[in-house]
Design a protein around this motif. Structure first.
Motif, PDB file in Angstrom:
ATOM      1  N   LYS A 212       0.849  -1.189   0.000  1.00  0.00           N
ATOM      2  CA  LYS A 212       0.000   0.000   0.000  1.00  0.00           C
ATOM      3  C   LYS A 212       0.886   1.240   0.000  1.00  0.00           C
ATOM      4  N   VAL A 214       0.922   5.361   0.158  1.00  0.00           N
ATOM      5  CA  VAL A 214       0.147   6.561   0.502  1.00  0.00           C
ATOM      6  C   VAL A 214       0.714   7.737  -0.279  1.00  0.00           C
ATOM      7  N   SER A 216       0.454  11.712  -1.008  1.00  0.00           N
ATOM      8  CA  SER A 216      -0.023  13.020  -0.522  1.00  0.00           C
ATOM      9  C   SER A 216       0.242  14.067  -1.596  1.00  0.00           C
ATOM     10  N   LYS A 261      -4.887  13.108   0.423  1.00  0.00           N
ATOM     11  CA  LYS A 261      -4.196  11.829   0.610  1.00  0.00           C
ATOM     12  C   LYS A 261      -4.972  10.707  -0.065  1.00  0.00           C
ATOM     13  N   THR A 263      -4.594   6.275  -1.050  1.00  0.00           N
ATOM     14  CA  THR A 263      -3.879   5.011  -0.845  1.00  0.00           C
ATOM     15  C   THR A 263      -3.974   4.179  -2.117  1.00  0.00           C
TER      16      THR A 263
END
Length: 292
Positions: A212, A214, A216, A261, A263
Motif C-alpha cells: 500500500k 500513501v 499526498s 491523501k 492510498t
C-alpha cells in the motif's frame, strides 16, 4: 712376517678407504639428487603459483563478462514466440459483465509483452458468471510475475467485475499461473480503476500480498491553483510501475492550499524511482498548480 702383516693391514686399510670413498660418493649423489628434487619442487610450486594467478585473472574476466552474455540469452529467449492460454472468469455480481474492449499485458522474468487485445467472436464474452478462453501468441517472457488487465471504458456497460485470471503455457501445461482479482474494473464502481496489476501465483489457494502506497498531493496556495479535472498518477520503481491510477475520493479534491491523501494498492515496486502525474484537462477550471 711383520712386513706382510703390515701390508695386509695396509691393504685392508686401503680397501676400507676405497669403500668409504664409494659411500661418500653415493651420499653426495643422494644429497645432490635430493637437492635437485627439492629445487625442482620449488620450481614446480613457483610455476603453479604463476598459473593460479593467471587463472584468477581469467576467472575475474569471465565474471565481468558474464552479465552481458546472460542478458543476450534473455533477449534470445524473449524473442522466441510462445502461445499462452488466457482464461478470464467474470464474477457473479449485478452488472458484472462488460461491453468494453479488454486488454492484457504479461510481465515475466525475460521481459514484458505488448498490450494484447483479448478479442472474441462471441458477443457474450465477459458476461456475468462466464468463463472465456483465449489463445494469444506473443513473446516468451518466461515465468510470469504479474499481469496488467484493463479495458478501454467503451460501450453501453463498460464496468466489469473480474473474479480471476488463469494463464497456462500451452507447450508446458504444468506452468499454470493464477491471478486473483475479485474487484471491479470500472470508472463508476469500486475505487474507480479500470486498469489493475495482478500478481502471479502457481497455487490457486495462495493470495499474494500487495503493498500500500500513501500518496499526498499538495496544491499550491495561490489564485486559481485548484483543478476540477480528473488527476492520474503512475508510480515507477525498480520492479515495475503501478500503471496509470486515478486519484479520487469522496472529498472535493485538489483545491487551493489543500493536502489530499490517497492510498494505492499495488505489487511491490522496490525502490521508487519516479512518478508521472497529470490530468485530462476536463472541467470548467482544469488548470492546476501542484506544490509537491
Amino acid at each position: 712376517m711383520g712386513s706382510k702383516s703390515k701390508n695386509k693391514k695396509g691393504g685392508d686399510q686401503v680397501a676400507v678407504d676405497e669403500e668409504d670413498v664409494k659411500k661418500k660418493k653415493k651420499d653426495k649423489k643422494k644429497k645432490g639428487s635430493e637437492r635437485g628434487e627439492s629445487d625442482e619442487g620449488t620450481k614446480k610450486t613457483k610455476g603453479k603459483k604463476k598459473k593460479i594467478e593467471n587463472y584468477v585473472e581469467i576467472y575475474e574476466n569471465e565474471l565481468c563478462n558474464y552479465e552481458p552474455e546472460k542478458m543476450e540469452n534473455y533477449e534470445d529467449e524473449y524473442h522466441k514466440k510462445k502461445v499462452y492460454e488466457v482464461v478470464t472468469i467474470t464474477g457473479d455480481e449485478r452488472g458484472a459483465g462488460t461491453d468494453a474492449n479488454v486488454f492484457i499485458t504479461l510481465f515475466g522474468e525475460y521481459g514484458i509483452t505488448p498490450k494484447i487485445h483479448l478479442a472474441s467472436k462471441s458477443r457474450t464474452a465477459f458476461e456475468r458468471s462466464k468463463t472465456d478462453v483465449f489463445r494469444i501468441r506473443t513473446h516468451n517472457v518466461g515465468y510470469l510475475k504479474k499481469i496488467r488487465i484493463e479495458h478501454d471504458n467503451t460501450g453501453m456497460n463498460a464496468s466489469w467485475f473480474l473474479d480471476r485470471v488463469v494463464i497456462t503455457d500451452v507447450i508446458r501445461p504444468h506452468l499454470r499461473f493464477y491471478f486473483a482479482c475479485n474487484n471491479w474494473l470500472s470508472r463508476e464502481e469500486g475505487d474507480g480503476l479500470y486498469v489493475r496489476d495482478l500478481l502471479a501465483s502457481m497455487d490457486q489457494m495462495d493470495m499474494p500480498k500487495y503493498n500500500k502506497y500513501v500518496v499526498s498531493i499538495f496544491t499550491a496556495d495561490m489564485k486559481a491553483s485548484g483543478t476540477d479535472a480528473d488527476v492520474f498518477i503512475n508510480i515507477f520503481g525498480e520492479f515495475g510501475d503501478t500503471g496509470e491510477r486515478r486519484l479520487d475520493s469522496d472529498k472535493n479534491n485538489f483545491e487551493k492550499g489543500k493536502e489530499d491523501k490517497f492510498t494505492i494498492e499495488a505489487p511491490n515496486l522496490g525502490k521508487i524511482r519516479k512518478i508521472t502525474i497529470g490530468h485530462n484537462n476536463k472541467g470548467s477550471s482544469a488548470g492546476w498548480f501542484v506544490e509537491k
